[in-house]
Design a protein around this motif. Structure first.
Motif, PDB file in Angstrom:
ATOM      1  N   LEU A 132       0.615  -0.773   0.216  1.00  0.00           N
ATOM      2  CA  LEU A 132      -0.017   0.287  -0.366  1.00  0.00           C
ATOM      3  C   LEU A 132       1.148   1.404   0.084  1.00  0.00           C
ATOM      4  N   MET A 141      -6.786  -1.139  -4.305  1.00  0.00           N
ATOM      5  CA  MET A 141      -7.334  -1.962  -2.863  1.00  0.00           C
ATOM      6  C   MET A 141      -8.489  -1.074  -2.411  1.00  0.00           C
ATOM      7  N   ALA A 142      -8.483  -0.186  -2.378  1.00  0.00           N
ATOM      8  CA  ALA A 142     -10.287   0.558  -1.606  1.00  0.00           C
ATOM      9  C   ALA A 142     -10.708   0.500  -2.318  1.00  0.00           C
ATOM     10  N   SER A 145     -11.567  -3.023  -0.850  1.00  0.00           N
ATOM     11  CA  SER A 145     -12.069  -3.975   0.083  1.00  0.00           C
ATOM     12  C   SER A 145     -13.215  -3.148   0.022  1.00  0.00           C
ATOM     13  N   GLN A 146     -13.925  -1.329  -0.150  1.00  0.00           N
ATOM     14  CA  GLN A 146     -14.840  -1.135   0.175  1.00  0.00           C
ATOM     15  C   GLN A 146     -15.968  -1.702  -0.182  1.00  0.00           C
TER      16      GLN A 146
ATOM     17  N   LEU B 187      -3.594   1.549   3.949  1.00  0.00           N
ATOM     18  CA  LEU B 187      -4.963   2.161   3.576  1.00  0.00           C
ATOM     19  C   LEU B 187      -5.939   3.172   4.227  1.00  0.00           C
ATOM     20  N   LEU B 189      -9.044   4.361   4.164  1.00  0.00           N
ATOM     21  CA  LEU B 189     -10.845   3.601   3.605  1.00  0.00           C
ATOM     22  C   LEU B 189     -11.463   4.874   4.404  1.00  0.00           C
TER      23      LEU B 189
END
Lengths: 211, 211
Positions: A132, A141-142, A145-146, B187, B189
């Motif tokens: 990251l 990844m955001a 993951s979201q 990350l 988020l």
DNA sequence: GGCAATCCATACTCAAGCGTATGGTAACCG
DNA sequence: CGGTTACCATACGCTTGAGTATGGATTGCC
């Protein structure tokens, strides 16, 4: 001549890539951009994003850099293409299957058990978690993951939790998932064995999923 | 002459390292091995292990490589020294304090809240999590994580859980901790805000700690 | 105040890895 | 079957960062 015997072939499709075809004939088929992307994902899964070097990849594929720079303008371009491929094809299957289970209360336990039993596809995710600091992987990844978080949240709501609880429980669950990936096949903590792992999964289900 | 104005001084002790002393006099004190180790930990916390380069560090410290190679034989040696320092001094405080709480049932909630409110010391841990492909960090992380896990396990036993449950709950809790580190200040988020974070911590306590 | 020991600067070498230039070969197509 | 396109090899340049060699400066100590 030596160096032509360690190759990655396209027929070893996505999740099962990076199989050497030792002993088979060289079958000198020419490569496509897709081949490079798949091979890149394999290398990422095994050695991390930092190990993604074009000359190393070329050696694995049995060619030289000359090939690579015909298909991609730069190393960065390969990374982006590989990440995009992973985001597109690598995911979704599990989520889609789970969403088809009729009884909402059975969805979460089933999800837990499924994820627990096919950890292989999660190796890329684990590798990307360690990468990251590379700015290219963060947005990917955001997004991934979201999406997963949102799926989890609605699943918890459908299982009977009030919206705020559902969100927090989803956060907790997903964090536990991510942490587990890191602590186990990244760090090799006291190598949990099979039956012990099964017990752990059931413990997770009992603790995190509302009765 | 320019380049001498961005320095890291030793008085910015461990957890508060990497403070530039802009505006203060050059105070050209000579460096020790300890200075390099502390500065290395600072760089690791901010940019990860991969960014640990001797010339970059030297620039930060206001010297050149010539200094570095007097104190250390190699870059690898610096990494090992920094990791050892972190393992020795960087941890333990919280565990020691928690262990002194008399009522076992109050220990876990207090632990959760403490950890949640001083995330700063955990930045090195988070950075090291992303560096588990470097073989040097694996044993260090294994030891530290193992110690914490054991502490958590006994805490859960003292809180009333049967030994197998306690171990699994500790695994779950620690995985959630690790995952949270990754998902948040690694990350980024959907940037959880303060009060939402407090609610999340209380949700964790309510979910993971037996009544 | 002079001599060691300690600490640092400058100037190199060397290897790795990205990217380029250019020519060669295999496949496809008319 | 000749030519165009797609794919690849070879040889190069360039940059970065580790490590070395050596001399200069600073400190402590007698």
């Amino acid at each position: 001549m030596a160096g032509r015997n360690a190759r990655i072939t396209k027929d070893t499709a996505y999740g099962y890539h990076t199989q050497m075809n030792v002993g088979s004939k060289p079958e000198r088929t020419r490569l496509s951009a897709e081949d490079w992307e798949v091979a890149a994902l394999g290398l990422i899964a095994e050695q991390g994003v930092g190990a993604l070097a074009v000359e190393a990849l070329a050696r694995q594929l049995g060619v030289t850099k000359g090939s690579f720079y015909w298909h991609f303008r730069t190393r960065e371009a390969l990374l982006n293409a590989a990440l995009e491929r992973w985001e597109q094809y690598g995911e979704r299957e599990i989520i889609d299957e789970i969403a088809q289970i009729s009884d909402p209360r059975k969805r979460l336990p089933e999800l837990f058990r499924r994820v627990a039993h096919e950890l292989q596809p999660h190796r890329v995710y684990a590798a990307l978690l360690k990468a990251l600091d590379h700015p290219q992987v963060v947005p990917v990844m955001a997004r991934v993951s979201q999406r997963r978080m949102e799926f989890l949240t609605t699943a918890y709501r459908e299982a009977g939790l009030a919206p705020p609880q559902a969100l927090n429980r989803a956060r907790l669950t997903y964090a536990a998932y991510v942490g587990f990936l890191q602590l186990n096949f990244t760090l090799g903590l006291p190598r949990i064995n099979h039956e012990e792992f099964e017990a752990y999964v059931e413990h997770m289900i009992a603790t995190l999923i509302p009765a």
